[in-house]
Design a protein around this motif. Structure first.
Motif, PDB file in Angstrom:
ATOM      1  N   VAL A   1       0.865  -1.186   0.000  1.00  0.00           N
ATOM      2  CA  VAL A   1       0.000   0.000   0.000  1.00  0.00           C
ATOM      3  C   VAL A   1       0.893   1.226   0.000  1.00  0.00           C
ATOM      4  N   PHE A   2       0.509   2.246  -0.760  1.00  0.00           N
ATOM      5  CA  PHE A   2       1.218   3.525  -0.720  1.00  0.00           C
ATOM      6  C   PHE A   2       0.308   4.568  -0.102  1.00  0.00           C
ATOM      7  N   ILE A   3       0.849   5.364   0.815  1.00  0.00           N
ATOM      8  CA  ILE A   3       0.070   6.369   1.535  1.00  0.00           C
ATOM      9  C   ILE A   3       0.752   7.719   1.398  1.00  0.00           C
ATOM     10  N   ASP A   4       0.068   8.668   0.764  1.00  0.00           N
ATOM     11  CA  ASP A   4       0.596  10.025   0.667  1.00  0.00           C
ATOM     12  C   ASP A   4       0.598  10.673   2.049  1.00  0.00           C
ATOM     13  N   GLY A   5       1.523  11.584   2.290  1.00  0.00           N
ATOM     14  CA  GLY A   5       1.570  12.295   3.561  1.00  0.00           C
ATOM     15  C   GLY A   5       0.263  13.001   3.858  1.00  0.00           C
ATOM     16  N   GLY A   6      -0.236  12.852   5.083  1.00  0.00           N
ATOM     17  CA  GLY A   6      -1.465  13.508   5.501  1.00  0.00           C
ATOM     18  C   GLY A   6      -2.719  12.680   5.335  1.00  0.00           C
ATOM     19  N   ASP A   7      -2.642  11.527   4.646  1.00  0.00           N
ATOM     20  CA  ASP A   7      -3.822  10.692   4.436  1.00  0.00           C
ATOM     21  C   ASP A   7      -4.140   9.878   5.691  1.00  0.00           C
ATOM     22  N   ILE A   8      -5.404   9.867   6.084  1.00  0.00           N
ATOM     23  CA  ILE A   8      -5.851   8.962   7.141  1.00  0.00           C
ATOM     24  C   ILE A   8      -5.765   7.527   6.620  1.00  0.00           C
ATOM     25  N   HIS A   9      -5.245   6.617   7.434  1.00  0.00           N
ATOM     26  CA  HIS A   9      -5.190   5.223   7.022  1.00  0.00           C
ATOM     27  C   HIS A   9      -5.340   4.307   8.227  1.00  0.00           C
ATOM     28  N   ALA A  10      -5.837   3.102   7.944  1.00  0.00           N
ATOM     29  CA  ALA A  10      -6.082   2.130   9.013  1.00  0.00           C
ATOM     30  C   ALA A  10      -6.078   0.730   8.423  1.00  0.00           C
ATOM     31  N   ALA A  11      -5.647  -0.237   9.229  1.00  0.00           N
ATOM     32  CA  ALA A  11      -5.814  -1.656   8.899  1.00  0.00           C
ATOM     33  C   ALA A  11      -7.011  -2.121   9.719  1.00  0.00           C
ATOM     34  N   LEU A  12      -8.161  -2.249   9.077  1.00  0.00           N
ATOM     35  CA  LEU A  12      -9.415  -2.395   9.808  1.00  0.00           C
ATOM     36  C   LEU A  12      -9.637  -3.796  10.357  1.00  0.00           C
ATOM     37  N   ASP A  13      -9.523  -4.808   9.521  1.00  0.00           N
ATOM     38  CA  ASP A  13      -9.827  -6.177   9.946  1.00  0.00           C
ATOM     39  C   ASP A  13      -8.820  -7.148   9.354  1.00  0.00           C
ATOM     40  N   VAL A  14      -8.311  -8.042  10.185  1.00  0.00           N
ATOM     41  CA  VAL A  14      -7.447  -9.121   9.703  1.00  0.00           C
ATOM     42  C   VAL A  14      -8.351 -10.235   9.191  1.00  0.00           C
ATOM     43  N   LEU A  15      -8.192 -10.602   7.933  1.00  0.00           N
ATOM     44  CA  LEU A  15      -9.070 -11.574   7.282  1.00  0.00           C
ATOM     45  C   LEU A  15      -8.422 -12.955   7.261  1.00  0.00           C
ATOM     46  N   GLY A  16      -9.256 -13.989   7.173  1.00  0.00           N
ATOM     47  CA  GLY A  16      -8.734 -15.346   7.092  1.00  0.00           C
ATOM     48  C   GLY A  16      -8.334 -15.901   8.446  1.00  0.00           C
ATOM     49  N   ASP A  17      -7.619 -17.017   8.427  1.00  0.00           N
ATOM     50  CA  ASP A  17      -7.279 -17.754   9.644  1.00  0.00           C
ATOM     51  C   ASP A  17      -5.820 -17.607  10.055  1.00  0.00           C
ATOM     52  N   THR A  18      -5.068 -16.792   9.361  1.00  0.00           N
ATOM     53  CA  THR A  18      -3.651 -16.634   9.694  1.00  0.00           C
ATOM     54  C   THR A  18      -3.362 -15.211  10.137  1.00  0.00           C
ATOM     55  N   PRO A  19      -2.326 -15.014  10.965  1.00  0.00           N
ATOM     56  CA  PRO A  19      -1.946 -13.655  11.364  1.00  0.00           C
ATOM     57  C   PRO A  19      -1.536 -12.838  10.149  1.00  0.00           C
ATOM     58  N   CYS A  20      -1.636 -11.521  10.288  1.00  0.00           N
ATOM     59  CA  CYS A  20      -1.185 -10.616   9.240  1.00  0.00           C
ATOM     60  C   CYS A  20       0.106  -9.950   9.712  1.00  0.00           C
ATOM     61  N   ARG A  21       1.168 -10.154   8.937  1.00  0.00           N
ATOM     62  CA  ARG A  21       2.454  -9.539   9.263  1.00  0.00           C
ATOM     63  C   ARG A  21       2.788  -8.526   8.179  1.00  0.00           C
ATOM     64  N   MET A  22       3.138  -7.324   8.595  1.00  0.00           N
ATOM     65  CA  MET A  22       3.420  -6.270   7.631  1.00  0.00           C
ATOM     66  C   MET A  22       4.581  -5.398   8.100  1.00  0.00           C
ATOM     67  N   THR A  23       5.225  -4.751   7.148  1.00  0.00           N
ATOM     68  CA  THR A  23       6.329  -3.851   7.441  1.00  0.00           C
ATOM     69  C   THR A  23       6.032  -2.492   6.823  1.00  0.00           C
ATOM     70  N   ALA A  24       6.190  -1.441   7.613  1.00  0.00           N
ATOM     71  CA  ALA A  24       5.956  -0.078   7.143  1.00  0.00           C
ATOM     72  C   ALA A  24       7.284   0.639   6.936  1.00  0.00           C
ATOM     73  N   ILE A  25       7.403   1.316   5.821  1.00  0.00           N
ATOM     74  CA  ILE A  25       8.544   2.191   5.532  1.00  0.00           C
ATOM     75  C   ILE A  25       8.005   3.614   5.521  1.00  0.00           C
ATOM     76  N   VAL A  26       8.339   4.394   6.537  1.00  0.00           N
ATOM     77  CA  VAL A  26       7.803   5.749   6.696  1.00  0.00           C
ATOM     78  C   VAL A  26       8.952   6.737   6.535  1.00  0.00           C
ATOM     79  N   PHE A  27       8.777   7.724   5.653  1.00  0.00           N
ATOM     80  CA  PHE A  27       9.886   8.645   5.398  1.00  0.00           C
ATOM     81  C   PHE A  27       9.383  10.018   4.968  1.00  0.00           C
ATOM     82  N   ASP A  28      10.215  10.998   5.175  1.00  0.00           N
ATOM     83  CA  ASP A  28       9.943  12.362   4.731  1.00  0.00           C
ATOM     84  C   ASP A  28      10.312  12.450   3.257  1.00  0.00           C
ATOM     85  N   ALA A  29       9.315  12.611   2.387  1.00  0.00           N
ATOM     86  CA  ALA A  29       9.585  12.646   0.949  1.00  0.00           C
ATOM     87  C   ALA A  29      10.453  13.839   0.566  1.00  0.00           C
TER      88      ALA A  29
END
Length: 304
Positions: free
Chosen positions: A71-99
């Motif tokens: 997922v790409f998120i422009d600076g200032g955008d509201i964002h959320a991971a609302l629901d984990v789907l399926g039967d397995t955990p959700c693992r994610m990595t965020a790269i946050v930087f000043d453009a």
């Protein structure tokens, strides 16, 4: 800090430092539960899903993201991971930087054709990056390489990361139709997002005391029924559910950082009934306040 007690909504934390304004964060969320709540920050973000599947929100858009996608998120955008789907955990990595870190020292072709349009949201990345085409696969490979370089921190890793981000901009501009123009978002959507930001910031500033629904609705303003429907359509939770979830996460911060009595912490985060606080805490954190404190290395509260 554990992902379930991270600060929410408008983040004031510094991602990286002035010399390297970039941070990489890994999180895991359990199946059947929620990911992270609505928040925003001024920095740009790529979020790479490594395992599982999650329902994602960016401003007024909702979509499913699976392992191997980003997922790409422009600076200032509201964002959320609302629901984990399926039967397995959700693992994610965020790269946050000043453009702005990518800006040229002078107004050259790179600044004019690539960096400025990114900062102005005129030529930006698609919301979802899927392994469906060669250039998108290239973006995903670059993201994995950035994460690896950040964690290894071998000499020269900073310039390698910056170069990879620039290469990603080059991929984006490789052909017509790849880049997105979000500089003129629909006015109605922008208004809805601004209203949501207003009311949640109010919640975060006043969570320590009783807040009535009428008080929240007045911030926009709307009728109580109208406000309740609006808030749920934007966040997938009622205002009270969201407020209580935020209070519980603040309680988690206090429990992990002090030996203050649990009853006092409950009062500090806006609960005047200890039994109700423990009930909501267990529903949100899947453990009692005492178990949470023990897990985070502090002694359980002493009786008496």
């Amino acid at each position: 800090m554990d992902q379930i007690i991270r600060p929410l909504l408008k983040e004031n934390r510094l991602h990286g430092d002035t010399m390297l304004p970039l941070g990489v964060y890994e999180n895991q969320y359990m199946p059947g539960g929620k990911g992270f709540d609505c928040h925003w920050h001024e920095e740009t973000e790529f979020l790479l899903v490594l395992e599982g599947e999650v329902l994602f929100q960016v401003d007024t858009e909702y979509f499913t993201v699976k392992a191997g996608e980003a997922v790409f998120i422009d600076g200032g955008d509201i964002h959320a991971a609302l629901d984990v789907l399926g039967d397995t955990p959700c693992r994610m990595t965020a790269i946050v930087f000043d453009a702005g870190w990518l800006e040229s020292g002078s107004f050259d072709a790179v600044q004019k054709d690539y960096i400025s349009p990114l900062l102005e949201r005129k030529k930006t990345f698609p919301r979802r990056i899927l392994p469906a085409s060669g250039w998108e696969k290239g973006l995903l490979i670059h993201l994995h390489t950035i994460i690896h370089a950040y964690h290894k921190k071998q000499p020269g890793f900073e310039i390698r990361i910056k170069a990879l981000l620039m290469l990603m901009l080059g991929e984006l501009s490789g052909e017509e139709g790849r880049a997105c123009d979000r500089s003129e978002a629909l006015h109605s959507d922008a208004t809805r997002v601004d209203r949501l930001k207003t009311v949640i910031v109010y919640m975060h500033n006043h969570y320590h005391r009783a807040i009535r629904l009428r008080e929240l609705a007045d911030q926009i303003p709307m009728s109580e029924g109208q406000f309740n429907r609006f808030f749920k359509s934007m966040t997938r939770s009622t205002p009270i559910e969201y407020l209580n979830a935020y209070r519980i996460r603040k309680a988690g911060e206090y429990l992990s950082a002090s030996d203050k009595k649990i009853s006092a912490i409950a009062m500090d985060v806006g609960f005047d009934n200890l039994s109700y606080f423990i009930k909501v805490f267990r529903q949100t954190m899947r453990c009692t306040p005492s178990e949470f404190r023990k897990k985070h290395g502090l002694r359980p509260e002493q009786s008496g």
